[in-house]
Scaffold this motif. Structure first.
Motif, PDB file in Angstrom:
ATOM      1  N   ASP A 248       0.816  -1.155  -0.140  1.00  0.00           N
ATOM      2  CA  ASP A 248      -0.002   0.006   0.003  1.00  0.00           C
ATOM      3  C   ASP A 248       0.854   1.333  -0.068  1.00  0.00           C
ATOM      4  O   ASP A 248       1.944   1.184   0.181  1.00  0.00           O
ATOM      5  CB  ASP A 248      -0.966  -0.143   1.294  1.00  0.00           C
ATOM      6  CG  ASP A 248      -0.336   0.130   2.535  1.00  0.00           C
ATOM      7  OD1 ASP A 248       0.623   0.603   2.705  1.00  0.00           O
ATOM      8  OD2 ASP A 248      -0.973  -0.683   3.416  1.00  0.00           O
ATOM      9  N   GLU A 249       0.106   2.584  -0.307  1.00  0.00           N
ATOM     10  CA  GLU A 249       0.935   3.829  -0.316  1.00  0.00           C
ATOM     11  C   GLU A 249       1.898   3.919   1.000  1.00  0.00           C
ATOM     12  O   GLU A 249       2.881   4.329   0.807  1.00  0.00           O
ATOM     13  CB  GLU A 249      -0.363   4.683  -0.475  1.00  0.00           C
ATOM     14  CG  GLU A 249       0.576   6.265  -0.595  1.00  0.00           C
ATOM     15  CD  GLU A 249      -0.618   7.253  -0.678  1.00  0.00           C
ATOM     16  OE1 GLU A 249      -0.355   8.537  -0.715  1.00  0.00           O
ATOM     17  OE2 GLU A 249      -1.748   6.974  -1.062  1.00  0.00           O
ATOM     18  N   GLU A 250       1.278   3.809   2.099  1.00  0.00           N
ATOM     19  CA  GLU A 250       1.995   4.288   3.315  1.00  0.00           C
ATOM     20  C   GLU A 250       3.045   3.164   3.436  1.00  0.00           C
ATOM     21  O   GLU A 250       4.417   3.855   3.934  1.00  0.00           O
ATOM     22  CB  GLU A 250       1.063   4.306   4.408  1.00  0.00           C
ATOM     23  CG  GLU A 250      -0.033   5.356   4.350  1.00  0.00           C
ATOM     24  CD  GLU A 250       0.428   6.659   3.985  1.00  0.00           C
ATOM     25  OE1 GLU A 250       1.543   7.164   4.812  1.00  0.00           O
ATOM     26  OE2 GLU A 250      -0.001   7.147   3.246  1.00  0.00           O
ATOM     27  N   THR A 251       3.033   2.092   3.250  1.00  0.00           N
ATOM     28  CA  THR A 251       4.369   1.286   3.220  1.00  0.00           C
ATOM     29  C   THR A 251       5.189   1.584   2.376  1.00  0.00           C
ATOM     30  O   THR A 251       6.532   1.567   2.902  1.00  0.00           O
ATOM     31  CB  THR A 251       3.687  -0.228   3.020  1.00  0.00           C
ATOM     32  OG1 THR A 251       2.711  -0.519   3.988  1.00  0.00           O
ATOM     33  CG2 THR A 251       5.063  -1.373   3.232  1.00  0.00           C
ATOM     34  N   TYR A 252       4.872   1.771   0.953  1.00  0.00           N
ATOM     35  CA  TYR A 252       5.948   2.085   0.338  1.00  0.00           C
ATOM     36  C   TYR A 252       6.716   3.338   0.635  1.00  0.00           C
ATOM     37  O   TYR A 252       8.017   3.333   0.626  1.00  0.00           O
ATOM     38  CB  TYR A 252       5.192   2.318  -1.133  1.00  0.00           C
ATOM     39  CG  TYR A 252       6.221   2.569  -2.318  1.00  0.00           C
ATOM     40  CD1 TYR A 252       7.163   1.753  -2.820  1.00  0.00           C
ATOM     41  CD2 TYR A 252       6.142   4.099  -2.918  1.00  0.00           C
ATOM     42  CE1 TYR A 252       8.013   2.046  -4.046  1.00  0.00           C
ATOM     43  CE2 TYR A 252       7.227   4.374  -3.795  1.00  0.00           C
ATOM     44  CZ  TYR A 252       8.118   3.284  -4.471  1.00  0.00           C
ATOM     45  OH  TYR A 252       8.687   3.720  -5.257  1.00  0.00           O
ATOM     46  N   LYS A 253       5.915   4.478   1.038  1.00  0.00           N
ATOM     47  CA  LYS A 253       6.470   6.002   1.359  1.00  0.00           C
ATOM     48  C   LYS A 253       7.342   5.504   2.560  1.00  0.00           C
ATOM     49  O   LYS A 253       8.192   6.393   2.783  1.00  0.00           O
ATOM     50  CB  LYS A 253       5.322   6.834   1.608  1.00  0.00           C
ATOM     51  CG  LYS A 253       4.708   7.318   0.282  1.00  0.00           C
ATOM     52  CD  LYS A 253       3.895   8.433   0.323  1.00  0.00           C
ATOM     53  CE  LYS A 253       2.711   8.338   1.067  1.00  0.00           C
ATOM     54  NZ  LYS A 253       1.765   9.446   0.894  1.00  0.00           N
ATOM     55  N   GLY A 254       7.008   4.707   3.347  1.00  0.00           N
ATOM     56  CA  GLY A 254       7.730   4.456   4.521  1.00  0.00           C
ATOM     57  C   GLY A 254       9.020   4.027   4.306  1.00  0.00           C
ATOM     58  O   GLY A 254       9.925   4.308   4.959  1.00  0.00           O
ATOM     59  N   THR A 257      11.134   7.076   3.023  1.00  0.00           N
ATOM     60  CA  THR A 257      11.627   8.110   3.972  1.00  0.00           C
ATOM     61  C   THR A 257      12.104   7.408   5.046  1.00  0.00           C
ATOM     62  O   THR A 257      13.115   8.198   5.859  1.00  0.00           O
ATOM     63  CB  THR A 257      10.190   8.613   4.642  1.00  0.00           C
ATOM     64  OG1 THR A 257       9.445   7.582   5.285  1.00  0.00           O
ATOM     65  CG2 THR A 257       9.213   9.481   3.729  1.00  0.00           C
ATOM     66  N   ASP A 263       9.840  13.827   2.380  1.00  0.00           N
ATOM     67  CA  ASP A 263       8.304  13.428   2.240  1.00  0.00           C
ATOM     68  C   ASP A 263       7.673  13.776   1.126  1.00  0.00           C
ATOM     69  O   ASP A 263       7.099  12.861   0.315  1.00  0.00           O
ATOM     70  CB  ASP A 263       7.605  13.931   3.376  1.00  0.00           C
ATOM     71  CG  ASP A 263       7.665  13.481   4.798  1.00  0.00           C
ATOM     72  OD1 ASP A 263       8.229  12.229   4.958  1.00  0.00           O
ATOM     73  OD2 ASP A 263       7.222  14.176   5.794  1.00  0.00           O
ATOM     74  N   GLN A 267       6.379  11.019  -1.965  1.00  0.00           N
ATOM     75  CA  GLN A 267       5.039  11.186  -2.367  1.00  0.00           C
ATOM     76  C   GLN A 267       5.117  10.880  -3.937  1.00  0.00           C
ATOM     77  O   GLN A 267       4.574  10.427  -4.582  1.00  0.00           O
ATOM     78  CB  GLN A 267       4.364  12.377  -2.002  1.00  0.00           C
ATOM     79  CG  GLN A 267       2.883  12.591  -2.569  1.00  0.00           C
ATOM     80  CD  GLN A 267       1.961  11.683  -2.043  1.00  0.00           C
ATOM     81  OE1 GLN A 267       1.892  11.167  -0.932  1.00  0.00           O
ATOM     82  NE2 GLN A 267       0.894  11.279  -2.925  1.00  0.00           N
ATOM     83  N   TYR A 270       5.820   7.616  -5.100  1.00  0.00           N
ATOM     84  CA  TYR A 270       4.424   6.859  -4.950  1.00  0.00           C
ATOM     85  C   TYR A 270       3.831   6.944  -6.154  1.00  0.00           C
ATOM     86  O   TYR A 270       3.147   6.197  -6.689  1.00  0.00           O
ATOM     87  CB  TYR A 270       3.883   6.931  -3.631  1.00  0.00           C
ATOM     88  CG  TYR A 270       2.234   6.666  -3.926  1.00  0.00           C
ATOM     89  CD1 TYR A 270       2.145   5.050  -3.573  1.00  0.00           C
ATOM     90  CD2 TYR A 270       1.385   7.203  -3.806  1.00  0.00           C
ATOM     91  CE1 TYR A 270       0.948   4.632  -3.746  1.00  0.00           C
ATOM     92  CE2 TYR A 270       0.244   7.010  -4.284  1.00  0.00           C
ATOM     93  CZ  TYR A 270      -0.133   5.612  -4.200  1.00  0.00           C
ATOM     94  OH  TYR A 270      -1.470   4.916  -4.446  1.00  0.00           O
TER      95      TYR A 270
END
Length: 315
Positions: A248-254, A257, A263, A267, A270
């Motif tokens: 998911d988006e948050e996992t990938y961006k995590g 970062t 950040d 984004q 992503y």
């Protein structure tokens, strides 16, 4: 020597520019018609000196300084221009750099500007993915080049195979390609180091065919899930059980970062990955016409895994 047309290549010691130089020098017809002027920050460095010994005129050029660009471009028939968004991660700066090159090419009467561009993702997606700055800024330069009336074409590189060096790694179980996209997402993989020159040389030599058009530089559209499957086929021991996983988006961006990326850039990346399934990296345009220009076959993903430094010694 003096009868040859001058072909200016930006980023002469980089992946794209270096590949262009290699392809032109290796082609007797192209090498007979053009002499290369390589633009680099420091012509005294070993990489630039190595080009000089091969007959390339290496000169200093600063894309932030029009006076410097004028010296570099004056007398050129054709120019291959590339910028690097990721150096400063500033899309306004990249747009200005592209405009600087375009303005000087216009003033110098350049007959063919080959611009390394990408699609306007904000426009393509109707604003759904508005933060893919490194695509949009290059697309805006393409727009500007057309507006001021330079004879030009656009080289559009696909998804770098070399990205897999960091994106595709062994987990405790097996090599895993974890991306924020469905497994069927078509990715136009491209070997920048080996194949940029194949496409750009074709554009240089077939000017009349490509003027006003975009050439899509990719070997093929591979489904995201093809990556581990092909890797396992080429490297059956190391690749045993290799897998694709949708995250998911948050996992990938995590992940990004956590590795120190700002950040806004996380984004951006992503959205870069996410827009491909629904809208297509090249807006779902086929590769057939671009391939018809080539006289050398582009590198397959199988060949990349077999020969690239990170993978070649694996079994």
């Amino acid at each position: 020597m003096s009868d040859k047309k001058v072909f200016v290549v930006f980023g002469a010691t980089g992946n794209q520019g270096g590949s262009v130089i290699n392809s032109v020098l290796a082609d007797p017809t192209a090498a007979q018609e053009f002499r290369i002027r390589g633009i680099t920050r420091d012509p005294s460095k070993p990489n630039a000196q190595a080009l000089t010994t091969r007959g390339v005129e290496c000169v200093t050029g600063d894309i932030n300084d029009k006076a410097s660009l004028t010296k570099a471009i004056t007398g050129a028939h054709s120019v291959y221009a590339v910028t690097n968004y990721w150096e400063k991660m500033d899309h306004e700066l990249e747009l200005q750099q592209g405009k600087n090159i375009a303005d000087v090419c216009k003033e110098a009467g350049v007959q063919h500007l080959i611009w390394s561009g990408l699609v306007d993702v904000t426009k393509l997606t109707g604003g759904k993915f508005p933060h893919v700055y490194h695509f949009d800024s290059k697309a805006h330069v393409s727009d500007y080049i057309r507006e001021i009336g330079i004879p030009s074409s656009t080289f559009m590189p696909g998804f770098y195979m070399s990205n897999l060096d960091t994106m595709f790694n062994p987990s405790p179980q097996a090599y895993t390609f974890a991306m924020p996209m469905p497994p069927k997402t078509p990715i136009p993989f491209f070997d920048a180091a080996n194949d940029t020159g194949k496409f750009v040389k074709a554009m240089l030599m077939k000017r009349e065919q490509v003027l006003g058009r975009s050439v899509l530089a990719a070997t093929d559209y591979y489904a995201a899930a093809d990556v581990p499957r092909i890797f396992e086929k080429v490297k059956p021991e190391a690749g045993k059980g290799a897998q694709f996983v949708t995250i998911d988006e948050e996992t990938y961006k995590g992940f990004l970062t956590g590795a120190g990326m700002p950040d806004f850039a996380a984004q951006e990346l992503y959205e870069n990955m996410a827009f491909m399934d629904e809208f297509g990296y090249f807006g779902k345009e086929g590769l057939e016409w671009s391939h018809s220009l080539l006289d050398e076959k582009p590198t397959t993903l199988e060949e990349f895994f077999a020969t690239a430094p990170k993978w070649k010694d694996l079994k």
